[in-house]
Design an enzyme around this catalytic site. Structure first.
Site, short mmCIF file in Angstrom:
data_model
loop_
_atom_site.label_atom_id
_atom_site.label_comp_id
_atom_site.label_asym_id
_atom_site.label_seq_id
_atom_site.Cartn_x
_atom_site.Cartn_y
_atom_site.Cartn_z
CG ASP A 1 -0.55 -70.97 -16.14
OD1 ASP A 1 -1.07 -70.22 -15.29
OD2 ASP A 1 0.46 -70.65 -16.78
CG HIS B 1 -21.69 -40.66 6.35
ND1 HIS B 1 -22.85 -41.21 5.84
CD2 HIS B 1 -22.08 -39.55 7.05
CE1 HIS B 1 -23.89 -40.47 6.20
NE2 HIS B 1 -23.45 -39.45 6.95
N1 COA Z 1 -20.51 -44.13 12.33
C1 COA Z 1 -21.78 -44.39 12.72
N2 COA Z 1 -22.84 -43.57 12.46
C2 COA Z 1 -22.55 -42.45 11.76
C3 COA Z 1 -21.26 -42.13 11.32
C4 COA Z 1 -20.21 -43.02 11.63
N3 COA Z 1 -18.93 -42.79 11.26
N4 COA Z 1 -21.29 -40.96 10.64
C5 COA Z 1 -22.58 -40.56 10.66
N5 COA Z 1 -23.33 -41.44 11.34
C6 COA Z 1 -24.79 -41.40 11.59
C7 COA Z 1 -25.21 -40.11 12.26
O1 COA Z 1 -25.08 -40.24 13.66
C8 COA Z 1 -26.63 -40.00 11.80
O2 COA Z 1 -27.40 -40.93 12.53
P1 COA Z 1 -28.96 -40.67 12.84
O3 COA Z 1 -29.62 -40.44 11.52
O4 COA Z 1 -29.40 -41.95 13.51
O5 COA Z 1 -28.98 -39.48 13.73
C9 COA Z 1 -26.57 -40.50 10.38
O6 COA Z 1 -25.44 -41.38 10.33
C10 COA Z 1 -26.39 -39.43 9.36
O7 COA Z 1 -25.27 -38.66 9.70
P2 COA Z 1 -24.98 -37.22 9.07
O8 COA Z 1 -25.86 -36.21 9.71
O9 COA Z 1 -25.05 -37.33 7.58
O10 COA Z 1 -23.48 -37.00 9.45
P3 COA Z 1 -22.91 -36.08 10.60
O11 COA Z 1 -22.95 -34.67 10.09
O12 COA Z 1 -23.58 -36.39 11.89
O13 COA Z 1 -21.40 -36.55 10.69
C11 COA Z 1 -19.13 -36.84 10.21
C12 COA Z 1 -20.47 -36.33 9.66
C13 COA Z 1 -18.06 -36.77 9.11
C14 COA Z 1 -18.69 -35.96 11.37
C15 COA Z 1 -19.33 -38.30 10.68
O14 COA Z 1 -19.73 -39.05 9.56
C16 COA Z 1 -18.17 -38.94 11.38
O15 COA Z 1 -17.97 -38.72 12.57
N6 COA Z 1 -17.37 -39.78 10.68
C17 COA Z 1 -16.25 -40.45 11.24
C18 COA Z 1 -15.08 -39.48 11.36
C19 COA Z 1 -13.81 -40.14 11.87
O16 COA Z 1 -13.83 -41.04 12.67
N7 COA Z 1 -12.67 -39.63 11.36
C20 COA Z 1 -11.38 -40.17 11.72
C21 COA Z 1 -10.84 -41.10 10.69
S1 COA Z 1 -10.56 -40.38 9.10
#
Ligand code: COA
Ligand code: MG
Length: 291
Positions: A266, A222
């Site tokens: 060292d 995130h």
């Molecule tokens: N990459 C880029 N942007 C991200 C992001 C990420 N991994 N995670 C969140 N964001 C962005 C959201 O799109 C949002 O953008 P906006 O304000 O421009 O609309 C902002 O950050 C805030 O996001 P938020 O609402 O707090 O999170 P979410 O509920 O949309 O998503 C997750 C939560 C966990 C689903 C998300 O963070 C995610 O997909 N993470 C990656 C998961 C992954 O790849 N897991 C596999 C490996 S362990």
């Protein structure tokens, strides 16, 4: 503080995971302070969306300018029905990623299969160590090919395999093995992502523990996690100043031991100082102001 082990290796303080079928997140990731973006085809994408995610990842590689950030693609695992199609798509991709992340690597066989499949494309490989078998084979996995440039520890799958609970104590052994295996082959070791969204204090403690063990960076899930991870894995100015003092003090010829800030130093101190300065140099990846 560990730096890039081999000259020319990418800096990997912070690698951000993004499910490859989420275009808005991919576009956002390309503006965020991270050294690399991992376009995920594996566990971040549900089974119904695999084909679409594969196409979206290839499209993103063509269309999105990730700037100085490393572009990593995590393919599906070899026990899944999707790995062969991922590799075929990668072989034919108009724009390839810099690096392929291979999940759930249990031994060099999976690396061999990827290298064979991508014969004409000698991409870098990062092997994810996230099982008991992977931990015990980590040294062979690290040393298998010069294309392998990093090991990524995955705590979730590791604990699903071993059955333990997530504490810093239970992770000490596999994390230490991953760091030592990576060092034995001159590679980067990158730590597992921290999954508790919003718990930034917990993230910082977890990242510091990983940095103390020798990891060069940590995966993120995130945007809120990036500033903390960058800060933990970037040497602070006082550490850089210390390293410069060490090198200046050691520059007189034929020197054995010497004293820095009241502590004996060292040749090993010089090696540590050189590693700090290497970590402070950022040849690729995100630089403040480059977003
Ligand atoms: N990459 C880029 N942007 C991200 C992001 C990420 N991994 N995670 C969140 N964001 C962005 C959201 O799109 C949002 O953008 P906006 O304000 O421009 O609309 C902002 O950050 C805030 O996001 P938020 O609402 O707090 O999170 P979410 O509920 O949309 O998503 C997750 C939560 C966990 C689903 C998300 O963070 C995610 O997909 N993470 C990656 C998961 C992954 O790849 N897991 C596999 C490996 S362990
Ligand atoms: Mg995993």
């Amino acid at each position: 503080m560990a730096g890039c082990r081999r000259p020319g290796f990418p800096v990997r303080r912070c690698l951000l995971f993004v499910p490859a079928d989420q275009d808005a997140k991919l576009r956002k990731a390309a503006t965020l302070p991270c050294d690399g973006v991992i376009l995920d085809l594996e566990d971040g994408v549900g089974s119904a969306g695999k084909r679409e995610a594969r196409a979206a990842a290839l499209r993103a590689l063509e269309e999105i300018d990730f700037g100085p950030r490393e572009r990593l693609l995590r393919i599906n695992g070899f026990l899944s029905p999707w790995a062969a199609d991922d590799l075929a798509a990668l072989r034919d991709a108009r724009v390839a990623p810099d690096t392929v992340v291979i999940p759930k690597v249990n031994g060099p066989d999976q690396e061999r299969a990827v290298i064979r499949a991508l014969e004409d494309r000698p991409l870098q490989l990062v092997a994810a160590i996230e099982s008991a078998r992977g931990v015990f084979a980590a040294r062979e996995i690290a040393a298998f090919s010069p294309q392998v440039t990093g090991l990524l520890f995955g705590d979730g799958d590791y604990l699903a395999d071993t059955g333990g609970q997530r504490t810093s104590r239970t992770l000490l052994y596999p994390r230490s093995i991953v760091v030592a295996a990576a060092a034995s082959a001159g590679l980067n070791a990158i730590d597992t992502p921290y999954l508790r969204l919003g718990d930034l204090a917990g993230l910082e403690d977890d990242a510091r523990e990983a940095a103390e063990l020798g990891f060069v960076g940590k995966a993120a899930i995130h945007p809120e996690q990036l500033p903390i991870i960058n800060a933990v894995f970037t040497p602070p100015p006082e550490q850089i100043a210390w390293a410069e003092r060490v090198l200046a003090a050691s520059s007189s010829p034929a020197q054995g031991v010497f004293v820095i800030d009241g502590v004996m130093a060292d040749a090993m101190t010089v090696r540590i100082a050189e590693r700090v300065l290497a970590a402070a140099r950022v040849p690729n990846g995100y630089r403040r102001g480059s977003e």
